[in-house]
Write an enzyme that holds these catalytic residues in place. Structure first.
Site, PDB file in Angstrom:
ATOM      1  N   TYR A   1      -9.416 -11.530  55.976  1.00 35.85           N
ATOM      2  CA  TYR A   1     -10.757 -11.757  55.440  1.00 35.85           C
ATOM      3  C   TYR A   1     -11.109 -10.572  54.544  1.00 35.85           C
ATOM      4  CZ  TYR A   1     -12.619 -15.387  58.727  1.00 35.85           C
ATOM      5  OH  TYR A   1     -12.909 -16.520  59.424  1.00 35.85           O
TER       6      TYR A   1
ATOM      7  N   ASN B   1     -17.857 -15.446  58.458  1.00 35.47           N
ATOM      8  CA  ASN B   1     -18.177 -15.491  59.896  1.00 35.47           C
ATOM      9  C   ASN B   1     -17.598 -14.262  60.610  1.00 35.47           C
ATOM     10  OD1 ASN B   1     -19.762 -17.306  61.579  1.00 35.47           O
ATOM     11  ND2 ASN B   1     -17.973 -17.260  62.934  1.00 35.47           N
ATOM     12  N   ALA B   2     -16.502 -14.447  61.377  1.00 38.36           N
ATOM     13  CA  ALA B   2     -15.777 -13.313  61.963  1.00 38.36           C
ATOM     14  C   ALA B   2     -16.606 -12.442  62.891  1.00 38.36           C
ATOM     15  CB  ALA B   2     -15.167 -12.443  60.863  1.00 38.36           C
TER      16      ALA B   2
ATOM     17  N   GLU C   1     -14.761 -22.449  57.384  1.00 39.89           N
ATOM     18  CA  GLU C   1     -15.353 -23.462  58.262  1.00 39.89           C
ATOM     19  C   GLU C   1     -16.625 -24.025  57.647  1.00 39.89           C
ATOM     20  OE1 GLU C   1     -15.670 -21.663  62.151  1.00 39.89           O
ATOM     21  OE2 GLU C   1     -13.647 -22.384  62.537  1.00 39.89           O
TER      22      GLU C   1
ATOM     23  N   TYR D   1      -9.479 -23.558  68.652  1.00 40.51           N
ATOM     24  CA  TYR D   1      -9.642 -22.588  69.748  1.00 40.51           C
ATOM     25  C   TYR D   1      -9.632 -23.363  71.065  1.00 40.51           C
ATOM     26  CZ  TYR D   1     -10.708 -19.110  66.222  1.00 40.51           C
ATOM     27  OH  TYR D   1     -10.605 -18.253  65.151  1.00 40.51           O
TER      28      TYR D   1
ATOM     29  N   GLU E   1      -6.723 -21.212  61.547  1.00 42.45           N
ATOM     30  CA  GLU E   1      -7.006 -20.219  62.585  1.00 42.45           C
ATOM     31  C   GLU E   1      -6.598 -20.866  63.889  1.00 42.45           C
ATOM     32  OE1 GLU E   1     -11.050 -18.724  62.828  1.00 42.45           O
ATOM     33  OE2 GLU E   1     -11.135 -18.523  60.655  1.00 42.45           O
TER      34      GLU E   1
ATOM     35  N   TYR F   1     -10.764  -8.308  71.057  1.00 44.96           N
ATOM     36  CA  TYR F   1     -10.515  -9.741  70.994  1.00 44.96           C
ATOM     37  C   TYR F   1      -9.487 -10.229  72.014  1.00 44.96           C
ATOM     38  CZ  TYR F   1     -11.397 -14.087  68.461  1.00 44.96           C
ATOM     39  OH  TYR F   1     -11.826 -15.341  68.111  1.00 44.96           O
TER      40      TYR F   1
HETATM   41  C1  IPT Z   1     -14.129 -19.244  63.743  1.00 44.16           C
HETATM   42  C2  IPT Z   1     -14.363 -18.436  62.502  1.00 44.16           C
HETATM   43  O1  IPT Z   1     -13.798 -18.982  61.347  1.00 44.16           O
HETATM   44  C3  IPT Z   1     -13.944 -17.013  62.627  1.00 44.16           C
HETATM   45  O2  IPT Z   1     -14.506 -16.264  61.606  1.00 44.16           O
HETATM   46  C4  IPT Z   1     -14.347 -16.480  63.958  1.00 44.16           C
HETATM   47  O3  IPT Z   1     -15.714 -16.556  64.044  1.00 44.16           O
HETATM   48  C5  IPT Z   1     -13.676 -17.277  65.038  1.00 44.16           C
HETATM   49  O4  IPT Z   1     -13.746 -18.648  64.858  1.00 44.16           O
HETATM   50  C6  IPT Z   1     -14.182 -16.969  66.409  1.00 44.16           C
HETATM   51  O5  IPT Z   1     -13.841 -15.681  66.730  1.00 44.16           O
HETATM   52  S1  IPT Z   1     -15.613 -19.999  64.311  1.00 44.16           S
HETATM   53  C7  IPT Z   1     -15.221 -21.417  65.268  1.00 44.16           C
HETATM   54  C8  IPT Z   1     -14.268 -21.346  66.284  1.00 44.16           C
HETATM   55  C9  IPT Z   1     -16.468 -22.062  65.677  1.00 44.16           C
END
Ligand code: IPT
Length: 985
Positions: free
Chosen positions: A110, A154-155, A214, A269, A302, A369
């Site tokens: 990023y 975001n991040a 996103e 995720y 991601e 993290y």
């Molecule tokens: C997604 C984002 O793109 C990233 O910037 C970071 O926020 C990450 O996930 C979570 O740590 S947000 C998404 C899973 C809703």
């Protein structure tokens, strides 16, 4: 955030996309000269040595299977890294070398707009912000780069990457609104040219460019398109990607229509962010990346490789939630189920929210993290699993082009199989896992497996939370692998023979079948391996234990050194490129790079302790050099070099003594001269959240964006005032404090969510402070002083403005019993948007008196400080500072990550900003999960004098600490780290 029904929708969408697109499409994007095209050198690859030759231009293209560089298919296997969370450019090399050594052939980066821009039109790309240097390191290391400049990222970072001044820009962010458009185009005009000159097409490392982040709610296709048009206009010629939120049910996916990108990807995720329940799996689904376009590779943009700690469980729990067993089951399942050939594992290394970089809510200073590489740059068991998978996916080329294929039949319903095959080579990849992914039983099965070399009965075992990818029909170097129930770690042609490492769970049975035209000679060098040859097939049977070694020769093929290990012994290997063949190394805790010169192999490696180092290198190798020192070595029966290398010298860090203290907050006193403060008299704001009463007191509206702000309100007392009612919005875990005529009224929790859509909290950050009788006299001037913290700016995930334009500072102020108006002034960081401390930048400081006076700097104490140590003294409510200096003399050629550790009561009501040599390295808040704060080398002088300054903001009388320095590790090796230049005073 997601529902299971969305999955079927996703499938539907993929089908529609499939039907709508041409069956085969190859989009050549980058263009280069014919001469350049003739150049056969590959661009970034994991075996490319550091400082490899002159930049070469390459063609980047793709089809439905994978990216291609100069026509060669690429498995893009990247880990996410945030340079802005590691404010020491020399350490970027450390992190990127560790990422490369884990088998990643790329990094996803990023770029953080707000980190570079303190003020509209002002950008800084120097020092810790020198992203050109970052990309140069990636170029040198041969790591592909996924460039992600937002504009929104975001991040969990302040404002989601937006500069806080954007709060004052009219028009909705992440839309085509003119104000926002002008702002983001200016950012892209600055960042795009830097990215553009590092593209693979120009001999650099940037292989794709990700537009937005996103972008799934309140979308505006014209905006999405404009980002891409702007990128093209700025010279970006590599494919453009996007990371769609969560799964394909979130629309648009940017796979078609206006705003569509060439390679749309998906973020996934599957484990959720509930680190407090690390044993609960797959809360957010099975984690299979959807195909969004038929003419582009499947892109896991991601993929979860750690977690935000939303429940304050501590990052070790997040590491458990996303541990090696999760990685095995989910990553391998996804590889086979999706066929994705582009991956971004979020995060490989998380780093530190230094200064005011954190987004509020539950993000603290640490952005560890639970990643494979800890915040203190240490490698974990997750790193080992990345290595096992990363070496595999980047060594076995047929994985870059696969279609779903018939899976072997399992005779045990509890054991699930799933397969893909490469249509050109026939090579098969079979996933073996529990049918029910949540179970962890020990299951055995026999697979009836029809491979390109025949049909076999193959015993398999899944033990605990486990998954394997087995390979059949593979031309492994000069060998033919019919099948194996061991997994492939890696293989290479080294020293005139093929060297391959296979592995399986310790104690499980292994079998490997290789084909030879004639009976080969089989010599078991180590361990216990039975072999038999019949009908062109050599079968090896063994139990995975330690590391067995077999030398196979004379079977009509070139010799093969086959090593058969366990998960653990496989992970002990390092693979590093040299200008010729790669080398394999065992015994060190890291190999950063290798060089083969004449009869010597030179390693840049890290060692946690003295130990044997074994190198599989050129046949001529006789001498071993580790970190510049010759290591006596002998040639082993395996043809490797074996020597014993020294470990690090022990280190001891100094105790922190010689503390001095000084109390501040003169702003609370009625006689304080605030005539040079900014008058706060605005009546309108760009924030969609309107103030409770006039004037607008939002800190950002006056150019004070980060850290603390002070307010002073003057009014003429009636004498009948009974209480002060304030509202302050700080972001979660923030506080504010009030004084009236110098008398401390107390503190309150700052507002969290001033969203108009938050019915739970209609009166955010409300504090009521009774006025002591007799404090105010009728007709006399009174001064109300308020100190408001700012925990950072909210994100804009939903693209509505309501979150990121949420105010900071006072949002309401009223005095019961008063008549007439309060006239207000505000003060924040020195210089406001014209940041005074440019090297450390906009996020380093707020408006505490001591910060404005430079007490955080090594060379500015501004008058006498009294001797007093934090632990020995109770502080009054308000603001106090402690300073001390210490000398470090860490051995050269060693890497000792240092942290500052806070002890003391969990329920104490204070917080500490810690400054090391002037750098704000975080905020300690008793009761929050973090007690150790990383002090990165470069900011910390490893051999020299250091100044530590603590700004303590106490709500109640409190004792701080104890505070100590801790060595988080000690390795021989590391990278050379120069002090980061920044003014001392
Ligand atoms: C997604 C984002 O793109 C990233 O910037 C970071 O926020 C990450 O996930 C979570 O740590 S947000 C998404 C899973 C809703």
């Amino acid at each position: 955030m997601r529902g299971s029904t969305r999955r079927s929708l996703a499938v539907l969408l993929a089908v529609v996309a499939f039907m709508a697109s041409a069956l085969t499409a190859t989009a050549a994007v980058g263009t280069v000269s014919a001469a350049a095209r003739a150049n056969t050198a590959r661009a970034a690859n994991p075996d490319r040595p550091a400082n490899a030759a002159v930049p070469k231009r390459h063609v980047v293209a793709y089809d439905r299977y994978s990216l291609k560089v100069d026509g060669e298919r690429v498995m893009l296997w990247t880990g996410e890294f945030h340079y802005f969370r590691l404010p020491s450019p020399d350490l970027w090399r450390d992190a990127l070398e560790k990422i490369r050594a884990a088998g990643f052939n790329g990094v996803s980066l990023y770029f953080h707009w707000g980190y570079h821009s303190p003020k509209p039109g002002v950008y800084d790309f120097t020092g810790v912000r020198d992203v050109d240097r970052l990309l140069r390191v990636a170029d040198e290391l041969g790591l592909y780069v996924v460039a992600r400049p937002g504009p929104y990222i975001n991040a969990e970072s302040t404002g989601g990457g937006f500069p806080a001044w954007l709060k004052n820009v009219p028009g909705r962010a992440r839309s085509s609104a003119p104000g926002y458009t002008a702002a983001y185009r200016d950012w892209l005009s600055h960042i795009n040219p830097i990215i553009a000159r590092h593209q693979v097409t120009r001999g650099g490392s940037v292989i794709v460019y990700n537009a937005e982040n996103e972008y799934a709610a309140n979308t505006d296709a014209a905006y999405m398109q404009d980002i891409q048009n702007k990128a093209r206009a700025d010279g970006i010629d590599v494919p453009i990607t996007h990371n769609q939120c969560c799964d394909a049910s979130w629309t648009p996916t940017w796979a078609s229509g206006q705003g569509a990108v060439q390679i749309p990807g998906v973020d996934d995720y599957p484990q959720s962010f509930n680190c407090d329940t690390p044993g609960i799996w797959g809360t957010w689904g099975p984690g299979v990346t959807e195909r969004l376009r038929d003419d582009a590779p499947v892109y896991a943009a991601e993929y979860q490789a750690g977690s935000v700690d939303v429940n304050s469980a501590g990052f070790d729990k997040c590491r458990e939630l996303t541990g090696p067993d999760y990685m095995k089951v989910f990553y391998k399942s996804n590889l086979i189920a999706s066929g994705a050939t582009m991956y971004g594992y979020y995060m490989a290394f998380g780093g530190t929210n230094w200064g005011w970089l954190a987004q509020p809510n539950d993000v603290g200073t640490s952005y560890d993290y639970g990643a494979a590489i800890t915040e203190h740059r240490q490698l974990t068991t997750k790193y080992d699993e990345f290595k096992r998978q990363g070496y595999f996916v980047t060594s076995v080329a047929p994985l870059t082009r696969t279609d779903p294929s018939t899976a072997p039949v399992s005779d045990n319903a509890a054991v699930h199989t799933e397969a893909r095959a490469n249509p050109d080579t026939g090579t098969q990849f079979v996933l073996v896992r529990h049918a029910d992914r949540s179970t962890s039983t020990d299951e055995s099965a026999t697979l009836t497996w029809t491979t390109p070399d025949g049909t076999y009965r193959v015993p398999v075992r899944v033990k605990g939370r486990d998954a394997e990818i087995l390979v059949a029909g593979y031309d492994l170097g000069g060998q033919r692998l019919a099948w194996s129930n061991s997994e492939i770690l890696t293989h290479a042609h080294i020293g005139g023979k093929d060297v391959a490492v296979l592995y399986g769970g310790a104690g499980t049975a292994g079998a490997t079948v290789l084909r030879y035209p004639s009976a080969p000679k089989v010599k078991v060098l180590d361990g216990s391996v039975r072999s038999s040859y019949a009908a062109g097939e050599l079968r090896l049977d063994y139990t995975h234990a330690g590391l067995a070694r077999v030398l196979i020769s004379d079977g009509g093929r070139r010799p093969l050194l086959l090593m058969l290990g366990t998960d653990e012994s496989a992970a002990s290997f390092w693979r590093a490129g040299t200008s010729a063949a790669p080398v394999l190394v065992r015994g060190t805790s890291l190999v950063r790079s290798a060089r083969a010169t004449g009869n010597a192999v030179e390693l840049r490696a890290d060692l946690a302790e003295a130990g044997d180092v074994e190198v599989f290198g050129p046949a001529s190798s006789r001498r071993l050099v580790v970190d510049g020192r010759a290591v006596p070595a002998r040639v082993t029966p395996s043809g490797s070099l074996l020597g014993r290398a020294a470990g690090p010298r022990p280190v001891r860090l100094p105790d922190l003594t010689g503390w001095r203290t000084r109390t501040e907050a003169p702003e609370a006193q009625p006689g304080f001269d605030d005539s040079r403060w900014t008058v706060a008299d605005k009546t309108t704001t760009e924030s969609p959240i309107k103030p409770k009463n006039q004037p607008v007191l939002y800190a950002d509206d006056y150019g004070y964006h980060y850290g603390h702000v002070w307010y002073r309100g003057r009014f003429t007392a009636t004498g009948a005032e009974t209480s002060v009612a304030l509202n302050a919005v700080t972001g979660k875990h923030g506080i504010y404090q009030a004084w009236l005529n110098g008398r401390y009224l107390g503190s309150a929790a700052g507002g969290v969510q001033a969203d108009t859509d938050d019915p739970v909290n209609p009166d955010p950050g409300r504090g009521d402070f009774p006025i002591p009788a007799g404090l105010l006299k009728k007709g006399e001037k009174a001064t109300l002083s308020v100190l408001v913290g700012n925990m950072g700016h909210n994100d804009d995930w939903v693209a509505t403005d309501i979150r990121h334009k949420q105010p900071r500072g006072l949002t309401g102020a009223a005095i019961a019993g008063a008549r007439g108006l309060i006239s207000w002034r505000i003060q924040g960081a020195e210089g406001g948007e014209d940041v005074a401390d440019r090297a450390r930048g906009p996020l380093n400081n707020g408006g505490l008196f001591g910060e404005r006076a430079g007490w955080y700097l090594p060379g500015r104490t501004g008058g006498p400080w009294a001797a007093a140590s934090p632990a020995g003294r109770r502080l009054a409510p308000g603001v106090s500072w402690y300073r001390t200096t210490f000398r470090l003399d860490l051995p050269k050629g060693q890497d000792v990550p240092v942290a500052l550790r806070f002890g003391g009561a969990e329920d104490a009501r204070y917080r500490v900003l810690l400054f090391v040599n002037g750098w704000n390295l975080g905020q300690y808040i008793p009761g929050r999960p973090q007690r150790d704060f990383a002090l990165p080398a470069g900011l910390l002088r490893e051999r020299g004098h250091n100044t530590l300054a603590l700004a303590v903001v106490a709500e109640q009388s409190a004792t701080v600490g104890p505070v100590s320095l801790v060595a988080m590790a000690n390795h021989r090796g590391g990278v050379l780290v120069a002090p980061v230049p920044a003014p001392e005073r």
